[in-house]
Design an enzyme around this catalytic site. Structure first.
Site, PDB file in Angstrom:
ATOM      1  N   ASP A 234      66.492  18.085  78.211  1.00 61.53           N
ATOM      2  CA  ASP A 234      65.053  18.124  77.980  1.00 61.53           C
ATOM      3  C   ASP A 234      64.305  17.658  79.232  1.00 61.53           C
ATOM      4  OD1 ASP A 234      62.803  18.350  76.021  1.00 61.53           O
ATOM      5  OD2 ASP A 234      62.588  16.219  76.467  1.00 61.53           O
ATOM      6  N   GLU A 311      66.136  22.633  80.670  1.00 64.78           N
ATOM      7  CA  GLU A 311      64.760  22.995  80.367  1.00 64.78           C
ATOM      8  C   GLU A 311      63.958  22.591  81.600  1.00 64.78           C
ATOM      9  OE1 GLU A 311      61.055  21.998  77.364  1.00 64.78           O
ATOM     10  OE2 GLU A 311      62.242  20.423  78.294  1.00 64.78           O
TER      11      GLU A 311
END
Length: 586
Positions: A234, A311
């Site tokens: 993330d 990401e």
């Protein structure tokens, strides 16, 4: 109007491809042992709280995911990416982690995670877990102690604590803004401020402090020892901040996401972190190193079988390619592709740029159309262009579904790996009319920045035509589902020729059986009418019509699959607007 019944003639598409059958033991063994599987993998994102609820509390959980693994196996995906299920106060749906080695009780416990990993492996599915290294929860033990101990505490150095500016320190240390809107700084009672690029409950780690790196290397090993096959990272572009935390001045709020150069995103120092992490994955591969027990359980993997996916929102695909150099990560989401409008010229340009950027570093392109942070592509494509990835209107749902189906076949025909977000195989749209009182997206409550409408793509998916939550669970669902979703449920689409679910199953089956689909780094573009994309890969041809009107294209051979009704006559094919066709020339 039921979008599944607007094109009865769509049944032609399924007569061309055999229906998938449950994987045999031999097939499972083949999938499980495939080297470099991630280069052409289709990876399915499960948002656990919205996938399946096993205990009737209205919230999805790990046991619910485990109970639906055969559905994912039969869908034809290679791996399952699980959004966070760690211990968390849930200020941002689990992306505020209080304990990275514990399962939040709302999702189960570590035994449930272990059982899920084991069962997935037995079915030939790999498990990728989310890792949140940019920030923790404000209820993480480190942060709670840092606040309690006050200025000068060594634990404050593991985050970004700073004195304020202004006459009495009443102003934030710099002008950075939160991605969720408002200042990126919050002041604690003793007068110091801490940095949070997202919600105030998500303080950013200071990755210049060695203890932070040590902790996350330990966390990686913990989950690798549990048997996971990889990590989705993330905010992979956000860990390192520019020295001195300089002001950014005036800017477009949308550029905060990483679409422009910012001192808190895409700093070169992040690559040193990922080189260290790659060494850890290599420790778990290649040699057994005395781990006979793990090998017997199927937890030891061959070299190259465990992966990282980033990401990473960056200004260009070339910057994204930096994350997937040979000694760093394996994949990076292609957000430039996700953000591209339904336009042949624009799509071809981003496809070419992506393949060209990935080729020098030897990484696969990684295509994606939807996820838990953006409006589902069935709704994005239902609306006029230029509205971005967070949209507040339903638009023309029939149009959106036609385009979404065509876009999916285009994506699955491209060289590389693809990600599928739960429910897109059902053609689910965003729920754009959720009552304010049920919303939970923290960006919604900040009142600025992102629109805060991510809840619309997170509504629990429907499994059956009937029931309080259409088969999601016995106790309703944490976000309300529209009544029309009964006819979009798995039960309503299972085995129905022309349904979106059967389209996905057929497409994924063909990806596994057609030798020219999947891995690779190039396409051969073919001459096509304006507004139409046509390319060849060996004996496979894909043609997509984005022009808004029917066109005639040559018949390239035997039709394998179509996203909508087509008609072939005299060596030509009439290709309707918003339709994709797959051929084989063999």
């Amino acid at each position: 109007m039921n979008p599944l019944r607007t094109k009865d003639a769509m049944s032609q598409q399924h007569s061309a491809a055999p229906a998938p059958t449950p994987a045999s033991a031999a097939a499972v063994a083949t999938v499980g042992a495939r080297r470099d599987w991630w280069r052409d993998a289709v990876i399915y994102q499960v948002y656990p709280r919205s996938f399946a609820d096993s205990n009737g509390d209205g919230m999805g959980d790990l046991e619910g995911v485990r109970s639906r693994l055969t559905y994912l196996r039969d869908l034809g995906v290679d791996a399952v990416w699980l959004s966070p299920f760690y211990a968390s106060p849930q200020a941002d749906a689990g992306y505020d982690v209080a304990d990275y080695r514990a399962v939040d009780p709302m999702f189960g416990n570590l035994l449930d995670a272990d059982a899920l990993i084991r069962d997935a492996r037995a079915l030939g599915l790999r498990i990728i877990v989310d890792l949140v290294p940019n920030h923790s929860s404000d209820q993480h033990e480190w942060f709670k102690r840092a606040v309690a101990e006050g200025p000068g505490s060594p634990l404050r150095d593991r985050y970004h604590f700073r004195p304020g500016t202004g006459e009495n320190g009443e102003l934030p240390p710099n002008d950075w803004e939160s991605i969720f809107g408002g200042p990126a700084w919050t002041r604690v009672e003793d007068g110091e401020w801490y940095l949070h690029l997202f919600a105030p409950e998500q303080p950013d780690f200071n990755w210049d402090h060695p203890a932070v790196g040590d902790e996350f290397r330990s966390i990686l090993r913990f989950w690798l020892d549990m048997g996971v096959d990889g990590f989705r990272i993330d905010v992979a572009h956000g860990l390192v901040k520019a020295a001195g935390l300089p002001d950014i001045g005036s800017h477009d709020q949308l550029k905060l996401l990483g679409n422009d150069v910012m001192p808190f995103f895409d700093q070169d120092g992040v690559h040193d972190i990922y080189r260290q992490w790659r060494l850890i994955l290599d420790e778990y591969a290649g040699e057994k190193k005395g781990t006979e027990g793990l090998a017997a359980e199927g937890r030891w993997r061959e070299s190259g079988e465990r992966i990282f996916v980033a990401e990473a929102w960056t200004p260009t695909v070339e910057r994204t390619a930096n994350y997937v150099r040979p000694d760093e990560l394996h994949q990076a989401f292609n957000f430039q592709y996700l953000s591209t409008e339904w336009d042949a010229k624009e799509l071809r340009a981003v496809i070419d740029r992506t393949l060209e950027a990935m080729r020098p570093v030897g990484a696969p392109a990684t295509w994606v159309l939807s996820n838990h942070d953006v409006t589902r592509h069935a709704t994005r494509f239902a609306n006029p262009p230029g509205l971005g990835t967070q949209i507040r209107t339903a638009g023309d749902r029939d149009l959106g579904l036609r385009r979404a189906r065509a876009a999916t076949l285009l994506m699955l025909a491209l060289p590389g790996s693809a990600y599928v977000y739960q429910g897109e195989e059902l053609g689910l749209p965003d729920v754009v009319d959720l009552p304010d009182e049920v919303r939970q997206d923290p960006a919604y409550f900040r009142g600025a920045g992102q629109d805060g409408f991510r809840d619309g793509c997170r509504v629990p998916i429907p499994w059956t035509r009937e029931g309080a939550s259409y088969g999601f669970g016995t106790g309703g669902s944490w976000l309300p589902q529209p009544a029309e979703w009964a006819e979009l449920s798995v039960e309503a689409q299972q085995g129905v020729a022309g349904s979106t679910l059967e389209l996905y199953r057929s497409a994924l089956h063909l990806r596994r059986t057609q030798p020219d689909l999947g891995a690779g780094d190039a396409v051969e573009w073919l001459k096509a009418p304006e507004g139409v994309l046509a390319f060849r890969r060996g004996e496979f041809v894909c043609v997509t019509n984005t022009s808004g009107e029917s066109v005639r294209v040559p018949s390239y051979g035997r039709v394998l699959l179509t996203s909508g009704e087509v008609a072939e006559t005299d060596g030509e094919l009439k290709l309707p607007a918003d339709t994709t066709v797959w051929w084989t020339t063999a």
